[in-house]
Enzyme design. Sequence first.
Site, PDB file in Angstrom:
ATOM      1  N   PHE A 156      71.051 -13.353  44.280  1.00 53.10           N
ATOM      2  CA  PHE A 156      70.415 -12.177  43.600  1.00 53.10           C
ATOM      3  C   PHE A 156      69.291 -11.816  44.184  1.00 53.10           C
ATOM      4  O   PHE A 156      68.747 -12.430  45.414  1.00 53.10           O
ATOM      5  CB  PHE A 156      69.610 -12.900  42.288  1.00 53.10           C
ATOM      6  CG  PHE A 156      70.988 -13.073  41.434  1.00 53.10           C
ATOM      7  CD1 PHE A 156      71.357 -12.135  40.634  1.00 53.10           C
ATOM      8  CD2 PHE A 156      71.847 -14.204  41.264  1.00 53.10           C
ATOM      9  CE1 PHE A 156      72.493 -12.176  39.675  1.00 53.10           C
ATOM     10  CE2 PHE A 156      72.778 -14.444  40.376  1.00 53.10           C
ATOM     11  CZ  PHE A 156      73.185 -13.264  39.704  1.00 53.10           C
ATOM     12  N   ASN A 169      65.783 -11.242  44.434  1.00 52.86           N
ATOM     13  CA  ASN A 169      64.525 -11.997  44.620  1.00 52.86           C
ATOM     14  C   ASN A 169      64.668 -13.021  45.706  1.00 52.86           C
ATOM     15  O   ASN A 169      63.663 -13.661  45.998  1.00 52.86           O
ATOM     16  CB  ASN A 169      63.842 -12.385  43.153  1.00 52.86           C
ATOM     17  CG  ASN A 169      63.636 -11.323  42.586  1.00 52.86           C
ATOM     18  OD1 ASN A 169      63.793 -10.171  42.568  1.00 52.86           O
ATOM     19  ND2 ASN A 169      62.835 -11.756  41.333  1.00 52.86           N
ATOM     20  N   HIS A 217      69.435  -0.925  41.444  1.00 51.84           N
ATOM     21  CA  HIS A 217      68.923  -1.894  42.672  1.00 51.84           C
ATOM     22  C   HIS A 217      70.076  -2.216  43.788  1.00 51.84           C
ATOM     23  O   HIS A 217      69.850  -3.003  44.678  1.00 51.84           O
ATOM     24  CB  HIS A 217      68.398  -3.107  41.947  1.00 51.84           C
ATOM     25  CG  HIS A 217      67.375  -3.876  42.263  1.00 51.84           C
ATOM     26  ND1 HIS A 217      66.448  -3.363  42.940  1.00 51.84           N
ATOM     27  CD2 HIS A 217      66.767  -4.889  41.831  1.00 51.84           C
ATOM     28  CE1 HIS A 217      65.473  -4.009  43.216  1.00 51.84           C
ATOM     29  NE2 HIS A 217      65.356  -5.140  42.357  1.00 51.84           N
ATOM     30  N   ASN A 246      61.613  -6.802  46.086  1.00 54.97           N
ATOM     31  CA  ASN A 246      61.499  -8.257  46.247  1.00 54.97           C
ATOM     32  C   ASN A 246      62.436  -8.717  47.241  1.00 54.97           C
ATOM     33  O   ASN A 246      62.379  -9.881  47.762  1.00 54.97           O
ATOM     34  CB  ASN A 246      61.630  -8.810  44.818  1.00 54.97           C
ATOM     35  CG  ASN A 246      60.460  -8.829  43.923  1.00 54.97           C
ATOM     36  OD1 ASN A 246      59.448  -8.600  44.434  1.00 54.97           O
ATOM     37  ND2 ASN A 246      60.698  -8.530  42.606  1.00 54.97           N
ATOM     38  N   ASP A 251      66.834  -0.142  48.138  1.00 59.31           N
ATOM     39  CA  ASP A 251      66.358   0.681  47.131  1.00 59.31           C
ATOM     40  C   ASP A 251      64.842   0.902  47.538  1.00 59.31           C
ATOM     41  O   ASP A 251      64.392  -0.061  47.740  1.00 59.31           O
ATOM     42  CB  ASP A 251      66.723   0.584  45.727  1.00 59.31           C
ATOM     43  CG  ASP A 251      65.983  -0.680  45.399  1.00 59.31           C
ATOM     44  OD1 ASP A 251      64.900  -0.774  44.278  1.00 59.31           O
ATOM     45  OD2 ASP A 251      66.452  -1.785  45.856  1.00 59.31           O
ATOM     46  N   TYR A 298      76.243  -5.525  37.724  1.00 55.03           N
ATOM     47  CA  TYR A 298      74.946  -4.702  38.539  1.00 55.03           C
ATOM     48  C   TYR A 298      75.664  -3.722  39.414  1.00 55.03           C
ATOM     49  O   TYR A 298      74.563  -3.332  40.019  1.00 55.03           O
ATOM     50  CB  TYR A 298      74.185  -5.745  39.140  1.00 55.03           C
ATOM     51  CG  TYR A 298      73.688  -7.041  38.446  1.00 55.03           C
ATOM     52  CD1 TYR A 298      72.573  -6.745  37.623  1.00 55.03           C
ATOM     53  CD2 TYR A 298      74.129  -8.240  38.253  1.00 55.03           C
ATOM     54  CE1 TYR A 298      71.877  -7.457  36.810  1.00 55.03           C
ATOM     55  CE2 TYR A 298      73.401  -9.186  37.539  1.00 55.03           C
ATOM     56  CZ  TYR A 298      72.239  -8.865  36.931  1.00 55.03           C
ATOM     57  OH  TYR A 298      71.672  -9.708  36.104  1.00 55.03           O
TER      58      TYR A 298
END
Length: 212
Positions: free
Chosen positions: A64, A66, A19, A112, A91, A14
């Site tokens: 993560f 969320n 993100h 989120n 972002d 990632y």
Amino acid sequence: MKVVVGLGNPGTQYAQTRHNVGWLVVDEVARRAGAEWRKEGKDALLTEVRLGTEKVVLVKPQTFMNTSGRAVAPLVAFYKLEGTDLLAVQDDLDSPFGLLKVRMGGRHGGQNGVRDIIRLLGHDAFARLKIGISRPPAGWEVSDWVLSRWRPEEAATLAELVRLGADAVGVWATAGLADVQLQFNGTDLRPAPAPSPSAEQQGAGDVPTPLS
């Protein structure tokens, strides 16, 4: 004492996705200060830097996106911070790539990580540095777009956004929200649109027909 949270997802897969632009900014702040990241429990990487006379804790949640609030809320409680002492670097789908915004409070806008921080803090009164990544192109799902990698042609603009984002973090920490908004809010790195030719320019190439 202030806390700056770069929002993103852990894992090398990632690291260069849209993100994770918040992580890129706090990484740049840490790099400039020569600071090294350390693991804080299982939920966060932290490092401390001095920006001007202000001690600032940089945070990269390891939960993560969320569930970012799980890393942030305990730090806010531990340091007994006010909302004005917290900045989330995120972002922003609703801003075009190349645009920076700075705001205080407000809704999560579908981000989120911010949503979860609001949920666990119980309020939305903290600052956000929003870095535009644009809405997905036709045919893309939002989830696929935010987890997509930057394109090579975006590299120069991204590097400048990260540099300016790190500058903005420094101004926020040392001078406050009003100053960082004055200097950075609405910064737009998109190329200027080509001007439409005027009527005179359009006719400039016409060659008059000689009279017989």
